[in-house]
Design an enzyme around this catalytic site. Structure first.
Site, PDB file in Angstrom:
ATOM      1  N   SER A   7      45.386  46.677  48.765  1.00  0.00           N
ATOM      2  CA  SER A   7      44.161  45.930  48.491  1.00  0.00           C
ATOM      3  C   SER A   7      44.038  44.679  49.354  1.00  0.00           C
ATOM      4  O   SER A   7      43.982  44.771  50.573  1.00  0.00           O
ATOM      5  CB  SER A   7      44.119  45.618  46.995  1.00  0.00           C
ATOM      6  OG  SER A   7      42.881  45.066  46.659  1.00  0.00           O
ATOM      7  N   HIS A   8      44.048  43.513  48.716  1.00  0.00           N
ATOM      8  CA  HIS A   8      43.816  42.253  49.418  1.00  0.00           C
ATOM      9  C   HIS A   8      45.096  41.616  49.917  1.00  0.00           C
ATOM     10  O   HIS A   8      45.057  40.537  50.499  1.00  0.00           O
ATOM     11  CB  HIS A   8      43.096  41.303  48.462  1.00  0.00           C
ATOM     12  CG  HIS A   8      43.805  41.227  47.142  1.00  0.00           C
ATOM     13  ND1 HIS A   8      43.726  42.246  46.212  1.00  0.00           N
ATOM     14  CD2 HIS A   8      44.655  40.314  46.634  1.00  0.00           C
ATOM     15  CE1 HIS A   8      44.484  41.937  45.173  1.00  0.00           C
ATOM     16  NE2 HIS A   8      45.057  40.772  45.410  1.00  0.00           N
ATOM     17  N   ASP A  22      37.088  47.475  47.826  1.00  0.00           N
ATOM     18  CA  ASP A  22      36.579  47.519  46.456  1.00  0.00           C
ATOM     19  C   ASP A  22      36.164  46.147  45.935  1.00  0.00           C
ATOM     20  O   ASP A  22      35.451  46.058  44.944  1.00  0.00           O
ATOM     21  CB  ASP A  22      37.561  48.216  45.495  1.00  0.00           C
ATOM     22  CG  ASP A  22      38.944  47.610  45.507  1.00  0.00           C
ATOM     23  OD1 ASP A  22      39.177  46.630  46.254  1.00  0.00           O
ATOM     24  OD2 ASP A  22      39.814  48.126  44.773  1.00  0.00           O
ATOM     25  N   ARG A  23      36.611  45.078  46.589  1.00  0.00           N
ATOM     26  CA  ARG A  23      36.199  43.739  46.130  1.00  0.00           C
ATOM     27  C   ARG A  23      34.994  43.246  46.916  1.00  0.00           C
ATOM     28  O   ARG A  23      34.717  43.729  48.026  1.00  0.00           O
ATOM     29  CB  ARG A  23      37.334  42.733  46.347  1.00  0.00           C
ATOM     30  CG  ARG A  23      38.510  42.995  45.474  1.00  0.00           C
ATOM     31  CD  ARG A  23      39.531  41.897  45.600  1.00  0.00           C
ATOM     32  NE  ARG A  23      40.598  42.148  44.640  1.00  0.00           N
ATOM     33  CZ  ARG A  23      41.424  41.242  44.179  1.00  0.00           C
ATOM     34  NH1 ARG A  23      41.335  39.997  44.610  1.00  0.00           N
ATOM     35  NH2 ARG A  23      42.346  41.552  43.306  1.00  0.00           N
ATOM     36  N   ASP A  78      40.754  47.175  51.039  1.00  0.00           N
ATOM     37  CA  ASP A  78      40.394  48.570  50.770  1.00  0.00           C
ATOM     38  C   ASP A  78      38.947  48.738  50.318  1.00  0.00           C
ATOM     39  O   ASP A  78      38.556  49.823  49.877  1.00  0.00           O
ATOM     40  CB  ASP A  78      41.355  49.182  49.744  1.00  0.00           C
ATOM     41  CG  ASP A  78      41.310  48.469  48.403  1.00  0.00           C
ATOM     42  OD1 ASP A  78      40.999  47.266  48.390  1.00  0.00           O
ATOM     43  OD2 ASP A  78      41.568  49.114  47.370  1.00  0.00           O
ATOM     44  N   SER A 124      37.951  38.871  39.332  1.00  0.00           N
ATOM     45  CA  SER A 124      38.689  38.912  40.591  1.00  0.00           C
ATOM     46  C   SER A 124      37.854  39.574  41.691  1.00  0.00           C
ATOM     47  O   SER A 124      38.374  40.354  42.465  1.00  0.00           O
ATOM     48  CB  SER A 124      40.002  39.652  40.375  1.00  0.00           C
ATOM     49  OG  SER A 124      39.747  40.912  39.784  1.00  0.00           O
ATOM     50  N   LYS A 146      35.889  49.849  41.506  1.00  0.00           N
ATOM     51  CA  LYS A 146      34.966  48.782  41.863  1.00  0.00           C
ATOM     52  C   LYS A 146      34.545  49.017  43.312  1.00  0.00           C
ATOM     53  O   LYS A 146      35.225  49.736  44.050  1.00  0.00           O
ATOM     54  CB  LYS A 146      35.607  47.421  41.658  1.00  0.00           C
ATOM     55  CG  LYS A 146      36.927  47.201  42.362  1.00  0.00           C
ATOM     56  CD  LYS A 146      37.564  45.926  41.852  1.00  0.00           C
ATOM     57  CE  LYS A 146      38.896  45.687  42.533  1.00  0.00           C
ATOM     58  NZ  LYS A 146      40.010  45.620  41.597  1.00  0.00           N
ATOM     59  N   ASP A 204      37.258  43.309  50.716  1.00  0.00           N
ATOM     60  CA  ASP A 204      38.705  43.155  50.897  1.00  0.00           C
ATOM     61  C   ASP A 204      39.331  44.300  51.670  1.00  0.00           C
ATOM     62  O   ASP A 204      38.631  45.151  52.227  1.00  0.00           O
ATOM     63  CB  ASP A 204      39.387  43.004  49.530  1.00  0.00           C
ATOM     64  CG  ASP A 204      39.425  44.311  48.761  1.00  0.00           C
ATOM     65  OD1 ASP A 204      38.490  45.117  48.928  1.00  0.00           O
ATOM     66  OD2 ASP A 204      40.381  44.531  47.994  1.00  0.00           O
ATOM     67  N   LYS A 224      48.247  54.572  45.347  1.00  0.00           N
ATOM     68  CA  LYS A 224      47.604  54.735  44.041  1.00  0.00           C
ATOM     69  C   LYS A 224      47.218  56.199  43.892  1.00  0.00           C
ATOM     70  O   LYS A 224      46.785  56.827  44.863  1.00  0.00           O
ATOM     71  CB  LYS A 224      46.278  53.959  43.970  1.00  0.00           C
ATOM     72  CG  LYS A 224      46.286  52.550  44.442  1.00  0.00           C
ATOM     73  CD  LYS A 224      44.965  51.855  44.112  1.00  0.00           C
ATOM     74  CE  LYS A 224      43.948  51.934  45.228  1.00  0.00           C
ATOM     75  NZ  LYS A 224      42.745  51.117  44.990  1.00  0.00           N
TER      76      LYS A 224
HETATM   77  C1  G1P Z   1      44.497  41.614  40.345  1.00  0.00           C
HETATM   78  C2  G1P Z   1      43.238  41.182  39.613  1.00  0.00           C
HETATM   79  C3  G1P Z   1      42.689  42.327  38.805  1.00  0.00           C
HETATM   80  C4  G1P Z   1      42.444  43.532  39.714  1.00  0.00           C
HETATM   81  C5  G1P Z   1      43.706  43.866  40.494  1.00  0.00           C
HETATM   82  C6  G1P Z   1      43.451  44.955  41.535  1.00  0.00           C
HETATM   83  O1  G1P Z   1      45.476  42.004  39.417  1.00  0.00           O
HETATM   84  O2  G1P Z   1      43.499  40.071  38.799  1.00  0.00           O
HETATM   85  O3  G1P Z   1      41.508  41.921  38.167  1.00  0.00           O
HETATM   86  O4  G1P Z   1      42.048  44.636  38.969  1.00  0.00           O
HETATM   87  O5  G1P Z   1      44.180  42.704  41.182  1.00  0.00           O
HETATM   88  O6  G1P Z   1      42.492  44.579  42.466  1.00  0.00           O
HETATM   89  P1  G1P Z   1      46.685  41.043  38.952  1.00  0.00           P
HETATM   90  O7  G1P Z   1      47.393  40.607  40.202  1.00  0.00           O
HETATM   91  O8  G1P Z   1      46.026  39.853  38.289  1.00  0.00           O
HETATM   92  O9  G1P Z   1      47.508  41.858  38.013  1.00  0.00           O
HETATM   93 ZN    ZN Z   2      41.008  46.027  46.697  1.00  0.00          ZN
END
Ligand code: G1P
Ligand code: ZN
Length: 543
Positions: A113-114, A281-282, A279, A365, A376, A277, A126
């Site tokens: 992800s990010h 989704d954000r 991947d 987030s 998302k 981000d 995943k």
């Molecule tokens: C974080 C975000 C959460 C999101 C996840 C995946 O998880 O807080 O809302 O679903 O990344 O993008 P966390 O690191 O808080 O467990």
């Molecule tokens: Zn992501």
């Protein structure tokens, strides 16, 4: 074609977190590490022989290597068809869509992800099920338990599959389709939104700037925002996916998407700015000199959803993760629809979406989405806003202000303390938990605690229970302070503190968020001993 069985040794750290198994690249490079996890997944799944698997990732370092490994193992496992994105690329929402569209058995998405990428960065894996959504906890836990005792894995002895051209290959009983990662997704977006209204908004001079942060949404933005909607190339920033995201941190917030943030806060800012981000989704939404808090973004989209063709008949219900602000709750109340509160992580929305209990959902987030996929979706959120702006013919800040005037404002911030020593973080949580019982009815400044508890969720569809989902301090006037530890980090612990107050005095809507919340920020430290436990005077990241 020969199937080779390799003797392996189990690892003890393959329990997936908030969003899949996320570890440093170096961890994944250990002998058999990736193979063990994939074999554990295939071993606990049932009924996939002859079925379709969707496969792709966000293009980060090790993406292509991992995809070749997974192809060889999926062929050995007996999948009938593997659909892989060109160059191994697929955004998370596009993968979710492909799973649904192809009626696939599921999909494997490679992404952290990010989190930063590159040889010293992170990687993740995943598994998404047939509904297109992230695997539920029962499945991820079963994979983990299996991984603790795995002794061997299998792969098909086949040559590397060329992923650099759109083509079809066949090995044994498995067909491999290398597909355009953007085409199907772009078509879905056209079905959901009023592209001609958005295009005429842009043709009439509305300036949009999008930052792909050298991550997966680059090709999607070029096609959809550039080619189809007519946004100038020079306003599509960092649209070439890079294995290390250009050395950046592909997280769309004001800290990491600083190139976009600087543009949008300048005197010559475009009308609209957005970023996505690693991947895809954000999302982060900005107006000219105006930041849209993600919790507000969800509430604004919900309040205006009927302006978007896909949601013109209204919403069945909405949901937010527990730490997300209650802005959406107020909208739901006015619309007369249900609003569900789920634990952090997109996987908890899946059952509600499948049962049509909700149409829209989101997280603080920078995650927003709907029933169009089961993840998302960053580009989707951008299109929601553009569609709403095109119909309302108002600027982002005008829309936001009108929203607060109608519903009140949930002033909101999240403070992250990253790299906290694991024992210190655990001590903080334990100390808080032990004190909860003493906190009810206690007054701090002008705030009195109504409830102090640990959030636990019972899924209304399948009855499954998820405990220990964050500590909540709920105040009598609607203010909230939430504490939880991140489940996506790869080293040390990250403490997240979510602080929220409800304001209905329009004279205060433009006040600085951190100053407005100062009393609650103090209360959070007083109750949890944040500075004392973490040894940090200020948060690492504030959003
Ligand atoms: C974080 C975000 C959460 C999101 C996840 C995946 O998880 O807080 O809302 O679903 O990344 O993008 P966390 O690191 O808080 O467990
Ligand atoms: Zn992501």
């Amino acid at each position: 074609m020969q199937i080779v069985t390799v003797a392996s040794k189990a690892y003890s750290d393959q329990r997936p977190g908030t969003s899949g198994l996320r570890k440093s690249v170096v961890t994944f490079q250990q002998e058999h590490y990736l193979e063990n996890f994939v074999q554990s997944l295939f071993d606990v799944l049932d009924g996939y022989v002859g079925k379709t698997l969707i496969l792709g990732g966000d293009g980060r370092f090790f993406n292509l290597t991992a995809i070749q490994v997974i192809i060889r193992m999926a062929v050995a496992a007996g999948f009938g068809r593997i659909v892989v994105g060109h160059d191994g690329l697929l955004s998370t929402p596009a993968a979710s869509h492909l799973i649904r569209k192809n009626k696939a058995f599921g999909g494997i998405i490679l992404s952290a992800s990010h989190n930063p990428g590159g040889p010293d960065g992170d990687l993740g894996i995943k598994f998404n099920t047939a509904n297109g959504g992230p695997a539920q906890e029962a499945l991820t836990e079963a994979i983990f338990q299996h991984s603790l005792k795995i002794a061997h894995y299998h792969f098909a002895d086949i040559p590397e599959v060329p992923l650099d051209c759109i083509d079809q290959h066949s090995f044994g009983h498995t067909i491999i389709d290398v597909v355009d990662p953007v085409a199907d997704y772009a078509q879905l977006m056209q079905e959901l939104f009023d592209f001609s209204a958005i295009k005429s908004l842009i043709d009439n001079g509305f300036q949009v700037c999008f930052d792909a942060m050298h991550a997966i949404t680059g090709p999607y933005a070029k096609k959809i925002l550039g080619e189809q909607l007519g946004i100038n190339q020079e306003n599509l920033l960092n649209c070439e996916p890079k294995a290390d995201f250009g050395g950046g941190h592909p997280d769309p917030n004001l800290t990491y998407a600083h190139e976009l943030a600087e543009r949008m806060l300048s005197d010559t800012a475009p009308d609209f700015g957005a970023a996505s981000d690693g991947d895809g989704d954000r999302n982060m939404i900005l107006g000219r000199q105006c930041f849209v808090n993600p919790s507000d973004s969800l509430a604004v989209i919900a309040a205006n959803a009927t302006l978007i063709p896909a949601y013109k008949n209204g919403l069945s219900g909405v949901a937010r993760s527990m730490p997300t602000s209650a802005a959406i709750d107020v909208v739901a109340k006015q619309l007369g629809i249900d609003c569900y509160e789920t634990p952090t992580g997109w996987k908890f929305f899946g059952n509600l979406l499948d049962a049509n209990k909700i149409t829209l959902c989101g997280e603080e987030s920078f995650g927003t989405g709907s029933n169009h996929v089961r993840e998302k979706d960053g580009i989707w959120a951008v299109l929601c806003w553009l569609n709403i702006v095109a119909v309302k013919k108002q600027s982002v800040s005008e829309i936001l202000l009108a929203h607060w005037q109608r519903f009140g404002k949930h002033v909101y911030t999240r403070h992250d303390y990253q790299g906290v020593e694991t024992t210190s973080a655990k001590n903080l949580v334990e100390h808080l938990l032990n004190n909860l019982i003493n906190l009810s009815d206690k007054q701090f400044d002008n705030y009195t605690i109504k409830t102090a508890d640990e959030f636990s969720y019972t899924d209304p569809i399948d009855g499954s229970i998820s405990e220990h989902q964050g500590i909540r301090l709920l105040f009598k006037n609607g203010a909230r302070i939430i504490f939880r530890l991140s489940g996506t980090g790869t080293s040390g612990a990250t403490l997240r503190v979510y602080i929220e107050d409800y304001c209905t005095d329009s004279n205060q809507y433009n006040e600085n968020t951190q100053s407005y919340l100062k009393p609650l920020i103090h209360i959070a430290d007083k109750i949890a001993g944040i500075k004392m436990h973490t040894g940090m005077k200020i948060p690492t990241v504030i959003t």
